[in-house]
Enzyme design. Structure first.
Site, PDB file in Angstrom:
ATOM      1  N   CYS A   1       0.801  -1.141   0.101  1.00 44.21           N
ATOM      2  CA  CYS A   1       0.050  -0.087   0.095  1.00 44.21           C
ATOM      3  C   CYS A   1       0.926   1.463   0.076  1.00 44.21           C
ATOM      4  O   CYS A   1       0.377   2.528  -0.190  1.00 44.21           O
ATOM      5  CB  CYS A   1      -1.000  -0.141   1.214  1.00 44.21           C
TER       6      CYS A   1
ATOM      7  N   HIS B   1      -3.367   7.209   2.569  1.00 37.87           N
ATOM      8  CA  HIS B   1      -3.762   5.716   2.087  1.00 37.87           C
ATOM      9  C   HIS B   1      -4.999   5.396   2.646  1.00 37.87           C
ATOM     10  O   HIS B   1      -5.714   5.497   3.741  1.00 37.87           O
ATOM     11  CB  HIS B   1      -2.668   4.843   2.340  1.00 37.87           C
TER      12      HIS B   1
ATOM     13  N   ASN C   1     -10.112  -0.608   0.516  1.00 41.23           N
ATOM     14  CA  ASN C   1      -8.683  -0.275   0.187  1.00 41.23           C
ATOM     15  C   ASN C   1      -8.180  -1.011  -1.109  1.00 41.23           C
ATOM     16  O   ASN C   1      -8.112  -2.236  -1.333  1.00 41.23           O
ATOM     17  CB  ASN C   1      -7.875  -0.990   1.515  1.00 41.23           C
TER      18      ASN C   1
HETATM   19  N1  ACO Z   1     -18.057  -8.754  10.221  1.00 43.97           N
HETATM   20  C1  ACO Z   1     -18.644  -8.700  11.698  1.00 43.97           C
HETATM   21  N2  ACO Z   1     -17.918  -9.144  12.529  1.00 43.97           N
HETATM   22  C2  ACO Z   1     -16.383  -9.196  12.344  1.00 43.97           C
HETATM   23  C3  ACO Z   1     -15.869  -9.047  11.110  1.00 43.97           C
HETATM   24  C4  ACO Z   1     -16.801  -8.582  10.126  1.00 43.97           C
HETATM   25  N3  ACO Z   1     -16.268  -8.551   8.758  1.00 43.97           N
HETATM   26  N4  ACO Z   1     -14.512  -9.031  11.256  1.00 43.97           N
HETATM   27  C5  ACO Z   1     -14.315  -9.151  12.421  1.00 43.97           C
HETATM   28  N5  ACO Z   1     -15.542  -9.369  13.277  1.00 43.97           N
HETATM   29  C6  ACO Z   1     -15.404  -9.582  14.601  1.00 43.97           C
HETATM   30  C7  ACO Z   1     -14.400 -10.510  15.326  1.00 43.97           C
HETATM   31  O1  ACO Z   1     -14.492 -11.854  15.140  1.00 43.97           O
HETATM   32  C8  ACO Z   1     -14.588  -9.854  16.874  1.00 43.97           C
HETATM   33  O2  ACO Z   1     -15.511 -10.646  17.346  1.00 43.97           O
HETATM   34  P1  ACO Z   1     -15.344 -11.275  18.635  1.00 43.97           P
HETATM   35  O3  ACO Z   1     -14.840 -10.277  19.625  1.00 43.97           O
HETATM   36  O4  ACO Z   1     -16.510 -11.961  19.066  1.00 43.97           O
HETATM   37  O5  ACO Z   1     -13.837 -12.357  18.476  1.00 43.97           O
HETATM   38  C9  ACO Z   1     -14.813  -8.427  16.434  1.00 43.97           C
HETATM   39  O6  ACO Z   1     -15.483  -8.283  15.310  1.00 43.97           O
HETATM   40  C10 ACO Z   1     -13.865  -7.513  16.631  1.00 43.97           C
HETATM   41  O7  ACO Z   1     -12.662  -7.834  15.682  1.00 43.97           O
HETATM   42  P2  ACO Z   1     -11.592  -6.944  15.812  1.00 43.97           P
HETATM   43  O8  ACO Z   1     -10.509  -7.718  14.930  1.00 43.97           O
HETATM   44  O9  ACO Z   1     -11.139  -6.545  17.119  1.00 43.97           O
HETATM   45  O10 ACO Z   1     -12.150  -5.833  14.943  1.00 43.97           O
HETATM   46  P3  ACO Z   1     -11.439  -4.256  14.819  1.00 43.97           P
HETATM   47  O11 ACO Z   1     -12.101  -3.290  15.600  1.00 43.97           O
HETATM   48  O12 ACO Z   1      -9.973  -4.334  15.213  1.00 43.97           O
HETATM   49  O13 ACO Z   1     -11.483  -4.122  13.195  1.00 43.97           O
HETATM   50  C11 ACO Z   1     -10.368  -4.048  11.190  1.00 43.97           C
HETATM   51  C12 ACO Z   1     -11.014  -5.028  12.359  1.00 43.97           C
HETATM   52  C13 ACO Z   1     -11.340  -3.273  10.536  1.00 43.97           C
HETATM   53  C14 ACO Z   1      -9.493  -5.168  10.187  1.00 43.97           C
HETATM   54  C15 ACO Z   1      -9.175  -3.176  11.931  1.00 43.97           C
HETATM   55  O14 ACO Z   1      -8.546  -3.970  12.721  1.00 43.97           O
HETATM   56  C16 ACO Z   1      -8.299  -2.665  10.865  1.00 43.97           C
HETATM   57  O15 ACO Z   1      -8.888  -1.853   9.950  1.00 43.97           O
HETATM   58  N6  ACO Z   1      -7.110  -3.013  10.848  1.00 43.97           N
HETATM   59  C17 ACO Z   1      -6.247  -2.126   9.791  1.00 43.97           C
HETATM   60  C18 ACO Z   1      -6.069  -3.189   8.546  1.00 43.97           C
HETATM   61  C19 ACO Z   1      -5.766  -2.600   7.109  1.00 43.97           C
HETATM   62  O16 ACO Z   1      -5.776  -1.391   7.273  1.00 43.97           O
HETATM   63  N7  ACO Z   1      -4.878  -3.422   6.502  1.00 43.97           N
HETATM   64  C20 ACO Z   1      -4.324  -2.994   5.135  1.00 43.97           C
HETATM   65  C21 ACO Z   1      -3.297  -2.171   5.452  1.00 43.97           C
HETATM   66  S1  ACO Z   1      -2.613  -1.776   3.902  1.00 43.97           S
HETATM   67  C22 ACO Z   1      -1.854  -3.018   2.733  1.00 43.97           C
HETATM   68  O17 ACO Z   1      -0.564  -3.016   2.724  1.00 43.97           O
HETATM   69  C23 ACO Z   1      -2.655  -3.902   2.135  1.00 43.97           C
END
Ligand code: ACO
Length: 333
Positions: free
Chosen positions: A113, A256, A286
């Site tokens: 990214c 980004h 993304n």
């Molecule tokens: N739908 C519903 N529930 C979900 C989903 C979904 N799609 N995904 C996860 N959950 C649940 C999980 O299972 C968890 O449930 P639990 O508490 O019962 O175990 C709960 O939601 C919370 O999960 P978290 O992983 O803690 O959620 P978080 O608030 O951290 O959000 C997210 C997750 C959106 C992925 C966030 O961590 C994020 O945006 N991180 C950055 C990721 C990113 O930008 N990656 C790309 C980088 S760029 C590159 O180089 C490609």
């Protein structure tokens, strides 16, 4: 003294298929409200089988060329930032050929990214030192080819797209790249990967070989999130301070597009009003190396970003890699 660069044109392209959050809910257990509240994403574009990375890149680059008003034969460099080439040997030469950029050298650059920003800075070096005059920098990715569509923690985030900018060498006093900083940390690389799998096959008695192939994207979302909200403001802060530029004098924050919460957290850290934060996450998710030029192109074409505007930009992602730059949009003459 080295010269400067001018950002003259922009272009973008996205696949036609749209996948909404509600439709994604037919595949994995998720909901529109969960995805929107955690990420800001409402829908994303998915490449159909006949839509290649080269096609998207070519379309984005052609419209950047058209805005710049340049003949393809006048381009010296086609630099394609991508982690998802059609050909692992490189897809940039195919884009160069399709553009008819007969004089240009073309090659790929991979930094996930951060790829577009790394490519922009790389191209700028050739223009500044006088070895080249005109460059097309493209950021394009089709991560939907590599997503695990059964992993709801990551599949909701990604989409496909391409964006491009046309850069030209300029006088140093008109430099459109005011300053930049690039960083990598491979020690933290295991929180976001698109790794080869290591299948070992026997070639002949006593000698085995590896069979090429890649596993789907593996991501520790929380670690990536923490990395982004810690490192991006730190690097942008260093840049602003070193150049004695107040965050109040920025016209736009162009980050980004990974997660709306990351954009808002960085804006709040610098007291930047949310109207100055460019975001199209809702429509595309993304798109990896494409997000920054895709967003820039939309904002240039709808008149938000104007000639002379000052933009703070930052790319971040797998590697880990991250970078920031202060840019001034020039636009076509
Ligand atoms: N739908 C519903 N529930 C979900 C989903 C979904 N799609 N995904 C996860 N959950 C649940 C999980 O299972 C968890 O449930 P639990 O508490 O019962 O175990 C709960 O939601 C919370 O999960 P978290 O992983 O803690 O959620 P978080 O608030 O951290 O959000 C997210 C997750 C959106 C992925 C966030 O961590 C994020 O945006 N991180 C950055 C990721 C990113 O930008 N990656 C790309 C980088 S760029 C590159 O180089 C490609």
């Amino acid at each position: 003294m080295d010269g400067g660069i001018a950002l003259i044109g922009s272009g973008s392209a996205t696949p036609t298929q749209i996948l909404t959050n509600a439709q994604l809910g037919q595949r994995v257990e998720t909901s529109d409200s969960w995805i929107v509240s955690r990420t800001g994403i409402a829908e994303r574009r998915i490449s159909a089988p006949e839509e290649s990375l080269v096609m998207l890149s070519h379309k984005a680059a052609s419209s950047a060329l058209e805005m710049a008003g340049w003949a393809p034969s006048s381009i010296d460099l086609v630099l394609l930032a991508t982690s998802t080439p059609d050909d692992l040997f490189g897809s940039a030469p195919q884009v160069q050929a399709n553009l008819g950029a007969t004089k240009a050298v073309a090659f790929d650059l991979t930094a996930a990214c951060s790829g577009f920003l790394f490519a922009l800075i790389t191209a700028a070096q050739y223009l500044r030192n006088g070895t080249m005059r005109r460059a097309l920098v493209i950021g394009a990715d089709q991560l939907t080819k590599w997503v695990d569509w059964d992993d709801r923690r990551s599949c909701v985030l990604f989409g496909d797209g391409a964006g491009a900018v046309a850069l030209e060498s300029s006088d140093f006093q008109d430099d459109g790249l005011i300053d930049f900083k690039l960083k990598s940390d491979g020690n933290r690389g295991d929180c976001l990967n698109l790794n080869q799998f290591g299948e070992s096959l026997q070639l002949i008695d006593g000698i085995s070989h590896q069979k090429g192939g890649f596993r789907p994207i593996e991501m520790n979302g929380q670690e990536v999130y923490k990395f982004a909200v810690r490192e991006v403001p730190a690097l942008l802060g260093e840049l602003l301070k070193a150049n004695k530029i107040s965050s109040k004098s920025l016209d736009w924050l162009l980050l980004h597009q990974a997660n709306q919460r990351i954009l808002d957290a960085v804006a709040d850290r610098f007291d930047i009003p949310h109207e100055k934060v460019l975001s199209n996450l809702a429509n595309y998710g993304n798109t990896s190396a494409a997000t920054i030029p895709l967003m820039l192109d939309e904002a240039v074409r709808d008149g938000r970003v104007k000639k002379g505007d000052l933009l703070a930009t930052s790319g971040f992602g797998a590697g880990l890699s991250w970078g920031a730059a202060l840019l001034r949009w020039q636009g076509p003459s």
